[in-house]
Design a protein around this motif. Structure first.
Motif, PDB file in Angstrom:
ATOM      1  N   ASP A  24       0.799  -1.221   0.000  1.00 16.67           N
ATOM      2  CA  ASP A  24       0.000   0.000   0.000  1.00 16.67           C
ATOM      3  C   ASP A  24       0.827   1.263   0.000  1.00 16.67           C
ATOM      4  O   ASP A  24       0.352   2.329  -0.354  1.00 16.67           O
ATOM      5  CB  ASP A  24      -0.924   0.030   1.237  1.00 16.67           C
ATOM      6  CG  ASP A  24      -2.073  -0.931   1.074  1.00 16.67           C
ATOM      7  OD1 ASP A  24      -2.660  -1.324   2.097  1.00 16.67           O
ATOM      8  OD2 ASP A  24      -2.364  -1.296  -0.071  1.00 16.67           O
ATOM      9  N   LEU A  25       2.076   1.151   0.438  1.00 16.47           N
ATOM     10  CA  LEU A  25       2.911   2.349   0.477  1.00 16.47           C
ATOM     11  C   LEU A  25       3.714   2.507  -0.804  1.00 16.47           C
ATOM     12  O   LEU A  25       4.545   3.399  -0.901  1.00 16.47           O
ATOM     13  CB  LEU A  25       3.859   2.279   1.686  1.00 16.47           C
ATOM     14  CG  LEU A  25       3.133   2.324   3.033  1.00 16.47           C
ATOM     15  CD1 LEU A  25       4.096   2.043   4.166  1.00 16.47           C
ATOM     16  CD2 LEU A  25       2.488   3.678   3.244  1.00 16.47           C
ATOM     17  N   ARG A  49       0.068 -11.276   2.830  1.00 14.10           N
ATOM     18  CA  ARG A  49      -1.233 -10.679   2.528  1.00 14.10           C
ATOM     19  C   ARG A  49      -1.240 -10.145   1.097  1.00 14.10           C
ATOM     20  O   ARG A  49      -2.189 -10.342   0.351  1.00 14.10           O
ATOM     21  CB  ARG A  49      -1.521  -9.561   3.527  1.00 14.10           C
ATOM     22  CG  ARG A  49      -2.867  -8.917   3.373  1.00 14.10           C
ATOM     23  CD  ARG A  49      -3.165  -7.971   4.522  1.00 14.10           C
ATOM     24  NE  ARG A  49      -2.254  -6.841   4.560  1.00 14.10           N
ATOM     25  CZ  ARG A  49      -2.409  -5.714   3.882  1.00 14.10           C
ATOM     26  NH1 ARG A  49      -3.460  -5.576   3.106  1.00 14.10           N
ATOM     27  NH2 ARG A  49      -1.534  -4.756   3.961  1.00 14.10           N
ATOM     28  N   GLU A  65      -3.607 -11.290  -1.996  1.00 11.51           N
ATOM     29  CA  GLU A  65      -4.424 -10.286  -2.675  1.00 11.51           C
ATOM     30  C   GLU A  65      -4.157 -10.274  -4.168  1.00 11.51           C
ATOM     31  O   GLU A  65      -5.058 -10.052  -4.973  1.00 11.51           O
ATOM     32  CB  GLU A  65      -4.151  -8.899  -2.085  1.00 11.51           C
ATOM     33  CG  GLU A  65      -4.810  -8.688  -0.739  1.00 11.51           C
ATOM     34  CD  GLU A  65      -4.411  -7.380  -0.091  1.00 11.51           C
ATOM     35  OE1 GLU A  65      -3.499  -6.707  -0.613  1.00 11.51           O
ATOM     36  OE2 GLU A  65      -5.015  -7.035   0.931  1.00 11.51           O
ATOM     37  N   ALA A  81      -5.917 -13.108  -5.615  1.00  8.26           N
ATOM     38  CA  ALA A  81      -7.367 -12.904  -5.567  1.00  8.26           C
ATOM     39  C   ALA A  81      -7.855 -11.824  -6.510  1.00  8.26           C
ATOM     40  O   ALA A  81      -9.040 -11.587  -6.624  1.00  8.26           O
ATOM     41  CB  ALA A  81      -7.782 -12.546  -4.141  1.00  8.26           C
ATOM     42  N   GLY A  82      -6.932 -11.121  -7.162  1.00  3.10           N
ATOM     43  CA  GLY A  82      -7.375 -10.039  -8.022  1.00  3.10           C
ATOM     44  C   GLY A  82      -7.665  -8.757  -7.263  1.00  3.10           C
ATOM     45  O   GLY A  82      -8.199  -7.797  -7.806  1.00  3.10           O
ATOM     46  N   GLN A  83      -7.297  -8.721  -5.979  1.00  7.21           N
ATOM     47  CA  GLN A  83      -7.531  -7.508  -5.202  1.00  7.21           C
ATOM     48  C   GLN A  83      -6.325  -6.583  -5.249  1.00  7.21           C
ATOM     49  O   GLN A  83      -6.365  -5.478  -4.709  1.00  7.21           O
ATOM     50  CB  GLN A  83      -7.834  -7.887  -3.735  1.00  7.21           C
ATOM     51  CG  GLN A  83      -9.153  -8.616  -3.593  1.00  7.21           C
ATOM     52  CD  GLN A  83      -9.287  -9.306  -2.243  1.00  7.21           C
ATOM     53  OE1 GLN A  83      -8.300  -9.600  -1.578  1.00  7.21           O
ATOM     54  NE2 GLN A  83     -10.512  -9.583  -1.842  1.00  7.21           N
ATOM     55  N   ARG A  84      -5.254  -7.062  -5.874  1.00  6.87           N
ATOM     56  CA  ARG A  84      -4.049  -6.235  -5.976  1.00  6.87           C
ATOM     57  C   ARG A  84      -3.428  -6.526  -7.329  1.00  6.87           C
ATOM     58  O   ARG A  84      -3.415  -7.662  -7.790  1.00  6.87           O
ATOM     59  CB  ARG A  84      -3.083  -6.594  -4.854  1.00  6.87           C
ATOM     60  CG  ARG A  84      -1.819  -5.759  -4.828  1.00  6.87           C
ATOM     61  CD  ARG A  84      -1.005  -6.106  -3.601  1.00  6.87           C
ATOM     62  NE  ARG A  84      -1.714  -5.710  -2.398  1.00  6.87           N
ATOM     63  CZ  ARG A  84      -1.631  -4.502  -1.846  1.00  6.87           C
ATOM     64  NH1 ARG A  84      -0.843  -3.596  -2.380  1.00  6.87           N
ATOM     65  NH2 ARG A  84      -2.312  -4.216  -0.764  1.00  6.87           N
ATOM     66  N   GLU A  85      -2.914  -5.493  -7.945  1.00  7.47           N
ATOM     67  CA  GLU A  85      -2.320  -5.706  -9.269  1.00  7.47           C
ATOM     68  C   GLU A  85      -0.904  -6.197  -9.146  1.00  7.47           C
ATOM     69  O   GLU A  85      -0.135  -5.688  -8.342  1.00  7.47           O
ATOM     70  CB  GLU A  85      -2.289  -4.387 -10.021  1.00  7.47           C
ATOM     71  CG  GLU A  85      -3.321  -4.297 -11.116  1.00  7.47           C
ATOM     72  CD  GLU A  85      -3.162  -2.996 -11.860  1.00  7.47           C
ATOM     73  OE1 GLU A  85      -4.049  -2.159 -11.729  1.00  7.47           O
ATOM     74  OE2 GLU A  85      -2.131  -2.843 -12.535  1.00  7.47           O
ATOM     75  N   LEU A 115     -10.727 -19.297  -3.713  1.00  6.38           N
ATOM     76  CA  LEU A 115      -9.884 -18.580  -2.770  1.00  6.38           C
ATOM     77  C   LEU A 115     -10.622 -18.318  -1.477  1.00  6.38           C
ATOM     78  O   LEU A 115     -11.766 -17.885  -1.477  1.00  6.38           O
ATOM     79  CB  LEU A 115      -9.522 -17.215  -3.353  1.00  6.38           C
ATOM     80  CG  LEU A 115      -8.144 -17.141  -3.946  1.00  6.38           C
ATOM     81  CD1 LEU A 115      -8.175 -16.325  -5.200  1.00  6.38           C
ATOM     82  CD2 LEU A 115      -7.206 -16.532  -2.940  1.00  6.38           C
ATOM     83  N   PRO A 129      -9.709 -16.053   1.552  1.00  7.67           N
ATOM     84  CA  PRO A 129      -8.737 -15.165   2.184  1.00  7.67           C
ATOM     85  C   PRO A 129      -8.958 -15.079   3.692  1.00  7.67           C
ATOM     86  O   PRO A 129      -9.971 -15.550   4.194  1.00  7.67           O
ATOM     87  CB  PRO A 129      -9.023 -13.817   1.519  1.00  7.67           C
ATOM     88  CG  PRO A 129     -10.437 -13.897   1.079  1.00  7.67           C
ATOM     89  CD  PRO A 129     -10.778 -15.320   0.859  1.00  7.67           C
ATOM     90  N   LYS A 168     -14.248  -9.254   5.955  1.00 10.15           N
ATOM     91  CA  LYS A 168     -13.691  -8.060   5.334  1.00 10.15           C
ATOM     92  C   LYS A 168     -13.303  -8.314   3.891  1.00 10.15           C
ATOM     93  O   LYS A 168     -13.391  -7.422   3.050  1.00 10.15           O
ATOM     94  CB  LYS A 168     -12.451  -7.660   6.142  1.00 10.15           C
ATOM     95  CG  LYS A 168     -11.851  -6.340   5.731  1.00 10.15           C
ATOM     96  CD  LYS A 168     -10.730  -5.948   6.704  1.00 10.15           C
ATOM     97  CE  LYS A 168      -9.529  -5.474   5.916  1.00 10.15           C
ATOM     98  NZ  LYS A 168      -8.267  -5.502   6.575  1.00 10.15           N
ATOM     99  N   ASN A 169     -12.850  -9.524   3.589  1.00 10.65           N
ATOM    100  CA  ASN A 169     -12.242  -9.760   2.282  1.00 10.65           C
ATOM    101  C   ASN A 169     -13.069 -10.590   1.321  1.00 10.65           C
ATOM    102  O   ASN A 169     -12.821 -10.555   0.132  1.00 10.65           O
ATOM    103  CB  ASN A 169     -10.898 -10.476   2.462  1.00 10.65           C
ATOM    104  CG  ASN A 169      -9.865  -9.566   3.050  1.00 10.65           C
ATOM    105  OD1 ASN A 169      -9.718  -8.438   2.612  1.00 10.65           O
ATOM    106  ND2 ASN A 169      -9.164 -10.046   4.054  1.00 10.65           N
ATOM    107  N   ALA A 170     -14.000 -11.384   1.858  1.00  8.77           N
ATOM    108  CA  ALA A 170     -14.670 -12.324   0.961  1.00  8.77           C
ATOM    109  C   ALA A 170     -16.181 -12.215   0.971  1.00  8.77           C
ATOM    110  O   ALA A 170     -16.850 -12.953   0.271  1.00  8.77           O
ATOM    111  CB  ALA A 170     -14.269 -13.757   1.327  1.00  8.77           C
TER     112      ALA A 170
END
Lengths: 366, 311, 508
Positions: free
Chosen positions: C274-275, C304, C308, C311-315, C342, C344, C349-351
């Motif tokens: 994230d940073l 994490r 992600e 899961a397609g939650q992060r590129e 998946l 998570p 929060k995530n699924a």
């Protein structure tokens, strides 16, 4: 986590019964908020030396009291209803957009451009093209905001708020410059549309088809967003984008579609204002229908069907501005105060959601 | 003398116009952005500063007319802003109430109240704040008038530095930063999140009200329903531009004040053709700024971690 | 304060503490005594009441009954400030440092006696003087956000010592540390205790730490005192018996051998956190059918971010994932056709979509196909509800009805719902799980482990990431250690050497 509280006993196995319960549970806080707002506004009137009951009677009379009043109300409710979709539809995907005013204005501008360019075509075709142009203009405008949010993480509320000013400046510039009708000296306007290209009122009335178009759009939006897989997908996106990504949903496509459709509705409102009311584009396009639409969507909790009664209420309220001024000496700002009170009460009622005894029915997506 | 002033090339007219615009126009921006900066550092967003601005302007005008003193009017405007912000503080402390929506509701309500109670004051000529003649060194009246500065400009600059010191070297400043950056840590330290945030929102409202007072009591120096150019709406963007630093707010305010003056300056110099588009420049600039500085996955540098998370 | 208590730690005693939350009794008449200058362990499973007891000691919660004695006097500790005044300090599992502030600002801010105006020159001098005598050292000008997990933990401890705590409560202090860092921290604290400067009460569930560092131990089970005594006089099975009630029978893991071929390949995967810094750095992995691959590691090593990305939650910045030889993008079609599932961590929060109903959440994979959808224009809620009822029965998801919002379910039931959704349809070809059993009770854990084994035995390729090394050791056929965004060590589980695993987790 505690397990779910015992749901209010649903009428035995009747699907309509439990659905009614759900609708009531969803609407109850809003209804209570509206009543509270009415009370507070009554207090305000009282403090200004006007009798609250007389004021409400006047509003009722001016809004719904006679066929003439109804026509006034419906004519005002139409653009508000369509503009409200501009907030309601993106809200279902989690975006809060306040760009209704800008989309409406650009829709009107697009419609006028199309109308002036198609002066020789048949009226039906011209009107269709105008609607297309207006809708596309508004749709692309809000879709741009949706894209900026999705791809760049820009806050859509602030963005569309600022975009409104740009849109209005664009309108003012075009109407006073390139598109200006040289005959319009007092109030800069675009050239007027050919008479045949105007949207006529229903025969024998003062109502233009806008309200009907608005209701049809709301019905279509309701179906799309609650009864189709697309609608389900958009509620997932709006409810938890991470879960949406996990399920492989095409989040970008959903967000862009919702924002385009919302903006198109507001653009359509602008087109109708131009084609049915003014016959030209000028700064009468931005009189606050967009912001009224935003409020309506919040009161109706972004439910496409709920927009219809709330728009009628607000249309009626706006129609009563004159009578408030003449009879009770309450200035036009009074309506704004009332809107503000309503808005604040609705927000307060959100914190009561789920805590009202007896109506704690099943609360899922509406 | 007269030959000197008419011999001034138009470009200088525009430049002076912008300089004057910076000095005059940046003050509302400065106050609303400092107020919003304080609020956001504590973790809350207040989008209702436009309502605060309008109400502050109206009440300042009314108070100044009633008491005959512009300074008391300024205080009045600040207090009005504070009262409106109090509604925001209370509502957003309730569960499930959105910061963003509350701000917009407040802007509607505050604007409505300001317009309603301001009707009698539209034609009024309130006592205005004294101008400090910073242009006295010049013989040119144009320069003199452009460089007339309101005392609130200097107070505002001092406030920016004071706020920076506040965040760095006072206990309350640290508490505000903790509440905004990681609310659960602040709670663990026994800091009252509600107390800190309420104080920050109220102070932000006061500053916004003072910004509004500057509009009605200095420039343009009267009350009417168009007195604001949307400075309140832009406050949030200014704070983002400033990276949530008080001194950054100062630069942002100067930039925006200057940008806002381009349109009128050009028109005064005879280039009126694109008046509306130039007036849209500050908004377009803010939009460009937001696009440039935001990024999808990353948090902006300096953004308080708890902002917009509703804790 | 009496003169002696300024240098020596006080005795701290809790007498018959009881705390209830509604009808649930978290702590029931528990008494505990920590003698001055001792290292005391507080042992118990998830939900045994350890955290609640300690919060009562520290004044975060008021006990419903019982007293706290510090020194020889009963003290009313009604707030953390009171606790601090008595010389009690607590170090949490979740860090309480404010990321945007420096270490110095964090230290200074925690003082209750801070003047309204801070004289930084004096404060920095004071911090410097303190650091001279402290067991570890950290640069006070560093931003808290730039510290690694181990450093953050040290600063948390330093903070309490800075506040002149003489009695330190540690809540699972080593859960985010590598074995090496844990040894360093605990060793240094042990030295302070032995020299009589500090008393420590440590919440832990790791027997190794109890035996290596502690003098005495108190065991809680289901909110009650299950046992106490000197560590030297107790054995591991004693402790286990006190903690669990009886010998826990491990359900044996039955592995059937499957003809194995590569199912999922990850090649040179890079992703940022994230940073904006590199998190996953060139990860390479191959998971075969009919096996469970475990990835162990201390949290914070990009697990994490890795999940992600899958899961397609992060590129992903770079790299490629293939399933059955086909390039895998997390689109709906790929998920369905390639049979990728998946689960998570933190399912709510995530699924899940918390505001949607259980039935709707269960339909997340299937709502756009028949029978739940007829064409693009009609969604059939009746079919969704029927499918939900069937899944809820099969997977034992307890809820008032399928129509309640899923957020109202307990954590265990939410996880069961997610499992029902992912495993209730056609058998997965690829199953990826991350910390699936975090915070769940034993019955749920057993159930989930059984399901995972079933998938494996049915030919699925299972990738299991977990911070619980025991879980990895129990379930996986072979395991990796993930450290700093890379897989740094591979070993078949049967021949795994704990020391080697630990070393690699620490980055050696």
């Amino acid at each position: 986590m505690t397990t779910s509280p015992a749901a209010a006993p649903t009428p035995a196995s009747s699907p309509w019964g439990s659905r009614l319960n759900a609708v009531l549970a969803g609407a109850a806080p809003s209804i209570i908020a509206l009543l509270a707002a009415v009370l507070l506004f009554g207090l305000f009137c009282f403090s200004q030396g006007a009798s609250p009951l007389a004021v409400f009677a006047s509003i009722n009379k001016a809004a719904f009291g006679s066929w003439y009043s109804w026509q006034n109300t419906l004519v005002r409710a139409a653009p508000i209803l369509l503009a409200a979709l501009c907030t309601a539809l993106p809200a279902r995907t989690g975006l809060f957009v306040i760009g209704n005013e800008g989309a409406l204005v650009l829709g009107g501008l697009g419609a006028v451009l199309a109308g002036l360019a198609t002066q020789t075509l048949s009226p039906v075709l011209a009107l269709l093209l105008m609607a297309l142009a207006g809708g596309t203009a508004g749709g692309l405008w809000i879709m741009a905001a949706g894209a900026l949010h999705h791809y760049r993480g820009v806050n859509p509320t602030i963005l569309t708020l600022l975009m409104n000013y740009v849109a209005i400046a664009l309108l003012d510039h075009v109407v006073e410059g390139p598109l200006r009708d040289p005959a319009s000296l007092n109030k800069p306007s675009s050239r007027a549309l050919v008479d045949s290209h105007l949207l006529a009122n229903f025969s024998g009335t003062n109502i233009h088809p806008g309200i009907l178009i608005g209701i049809v759009c709301c019905l279509l939006a309701w179906w799309l967003f609650t009864r189709t897989p697309f609608g389900f997908a958009s509620s997932v996106v709006g409810g938890n984008p991470r879960a949406a990504a996990l399920s492989g949903l095409p989040v970008a496509r959903i967000v862009l579609t919702a924002t385009f459709l919302g903006g198109a509705a507001a653009g359509l409102a602008g087109m109708i204002e131009v084609a049915a009311v003014h016959g030209r584009a000028n700064d009468s396009l931005h009189v606050g229908y967009g912001y009224a639409g935003f409020l309506v969507s919040f009161v109706a909790r972004h439910h496409p069907l709920g927009l219809i009664p709330v728009s009628l209420l607000l249309g009626g309220l706006l129609a009563s501005g004159g009578i408030l001024q003449r009879t009770h000496h309450l200035s036009d700002a009074t309506i704004l105060v009332f809107q503000g009170i309503v808005f604040l009460c609705i927000l307060f009622s959100e914190s009561l959601r789920g805590r009202l005894p007896g109506l704690r029915g099943v609360v899922t997506k509406s | 003398m007269t030959t000197d002033s008419t011999a001034l090339a138009p470009i200088w007219g525009v430049m002076l116009g912008i300089a004057g615009g910076v000095i005059r126009g940046s003050v509302p921006f400065l106050y609303v952005s400092l107020g919003e900066c304080l609020t956001q550092k504590s973790g809350k967003i207040n989008l209702g500063l436009e309502g605060v601005l309008l109400l502050g302007a109206m009440v300042a005008c009314a108070t100044a007319v009633a008491t005959g003193s512009a300074w008391i009017g300024v205080i009045g405007g600040g207090l009005a802003g504070l009262s409106l912000a109090a509604i925001h503080a209370w509502l957003t402390s309730l569960p499930r109430v959105s910061d963003v929506a509350t701000g917009i509701a407040l802007a509607t309500f505050g604007g409505g109240v300001a317009f309603y109670f301001g009707k009698p004051y539209i034609a009024a000529r309130p006592p205005v704040l004294p101008s400090l003649p910073l242009g006295a060194w010049s013989d040119l009246p144009l320069v003199q008038s452009a460089l007339r500065t309101s005392p609130l400009f200097f107070i505002g600059i001092a406030l920016a530095f004071a706020l920076r010191w506040f965040f760095r070297s006072t206990r309350w400043g640290l508490h505000v930063r903790a509440a905004g950056d990681q609310p659960q840590s602040a709670r663990a330290l026994g800091i009252s999140l509600g107390g800190v945030r309420t104080a920050a929102i109220l102070a932000g409202g006061f500053l916004g009200g003072v910004g509004g007072a500057h509009l009605s009591l200095y420039f343009p120096g009267n009350w009417n329903e168009g007195v604001s150019s949307g400075q309140g709406w832009m406050a949030v963007a200014l704070v983002i531009f400033a990276r949530w630093q008080p001194l950054g707010c100062l630069w942002a305010a100067i930039l925006f004040g200057g940008t806002m003056a381009i349109g009128p300056s050009l028109q005064a110099a005879g280039y009126g053709g694109y008046y509306h588009l130039f007036n849209a420049l500050p908004y377009a600039l803010t939009i460009a700024l937001m696009i440039a500085t935001c990024s999808k996955n990353q948090r902006l540098a300096g953004q308080p971690g708890g902002l917009g998370k509703g804790e | 304060m009496t003169p002696t208590s300024t240098l020596t730690p006080p005795a701290v005693e809790a007498l018959a503490i009881t705390k209830c939350f509604g009808s649930f009794t978290a702590v029931d008449q528990v008494s505990l005594r920590v003698a001055p200058g001792t290292f005391h362990a507080l042992l118990g499973e998830n939900g045994a009441g350890k955290s609640t007891l300690v919060k009562c000691l520290m004044g975060y919660q008021a006990p419903d009954a019982g007293e706290v004695m510090v020194g020889t006097r009963e003290r009313a500790i009604n707030s953390p400030a009171d606790a601090q005044a008595c010389g009690l300090g607590m170090v949490y599992q979740h860090f309480t440092l404010v990321p945007a502030m420096t270490v110095a600002e964090n230290l200074v801010m925690s003082r209750a006696d801070l003047p309204w105006r801070i004289n930084w020159r004096a404060e920095h001098a004071r911090i410097e003087a303190f650091l001279q005598t402290a067991p570890f050292r950290i640069d006070p000008h560093r931003l808290a956000s730039s510290l690694a997990a181990g450093e953050k933990q040290k600063v948390e401890i330093l903070k309490q010592l800075y506040l002149k705590a003489k009695f330190l409560i540690l809540d699972e202090p080593t859960s985010v540390l590598t074995p090496l860092e844990a040894d360093e921290v605990l060793g240094l604290l042990r030295a302070e205790v032995t020299s009589g400067r500090l008393s420590v009460l440590m919440i832990t569930h790791k027997f190794r730490e109890v035996f290596a560092y502690c003098d005495e131990v108190t065991v809680l089970r289901r909110g009650r005192l299950a046992g106490t005594g000197r560590v030297k006089a107790l054995s591991e099975s004693d402790l286990a018996r006190m903690m669990l009630g009886e010998e826990r029978k491990q359900t044996p893991v039955v592995r059937t051998s499957i003809r194995s071929e590569s199912m999922m390949e990850v090649r040179d995967l890079w992703a940022k956190n994230d940073l904006g810094l590199d998190a996953v750095r060139g990860l390479n992995l191959s998971v075969r059918t009919g096996e469970i691959v475990g990835i162990a590691g201390v949290s914070g090593n990009a697990q994490r971010e890795f999940v992600e990305t899958l899961a397609g939650q992060r590129e992903a910045e770079k790299g490629e994932i293939t399933v059955a030889g086909i390039r895998y993008e997390p689109t709906r079609r790929a998920l369905r056709e390639l049979g990728v599932h998946l689960i998570p961590e933190e399912p709510l929060k995530n699924a899940c979509v918390p505001t949607l109903s259980v039935a709707e959440n269960l339909a997340l994979r299937t709502f756009d196909r028949p029978p739940q959808a007829r064409g693009p224009w009609l969604l059939r809620h009746g079919q969704i509800a029927a499918a939900a009822r069937e899944l809820m029965a099969r997977f034992n998801v307890k809820a008032a009805s399928p129509q309640v919002p899923i957020a109202t379910l307990s954590g265990g039931n939410v996880q069961r719902a997610v499992l029902a959704r992912e495993l209730g349809g056609p058998a997965p070809r690829v199953l990826i799980l991350s910390n699936p059993c975090f915070g769940l009770d034993l019955a749920a854990v057993d159930f989930i482990h059984r399901l995972i084994i079933e998938v494996r035995n049915g030919g699925g390729a299972v990738l299991l990431l977990s911070e619980d090394l025991d879980e990895i050791l129990k379930l996986s056929d072979r395991l990796f250690v993930m450290q700093n965004g890379r897989l740094v060590y591979e070993t078949p589980t049967a021949t795994a050497n704990l020391a080697d695993i630990g070393r690699h987790m620490a980055g050696h």
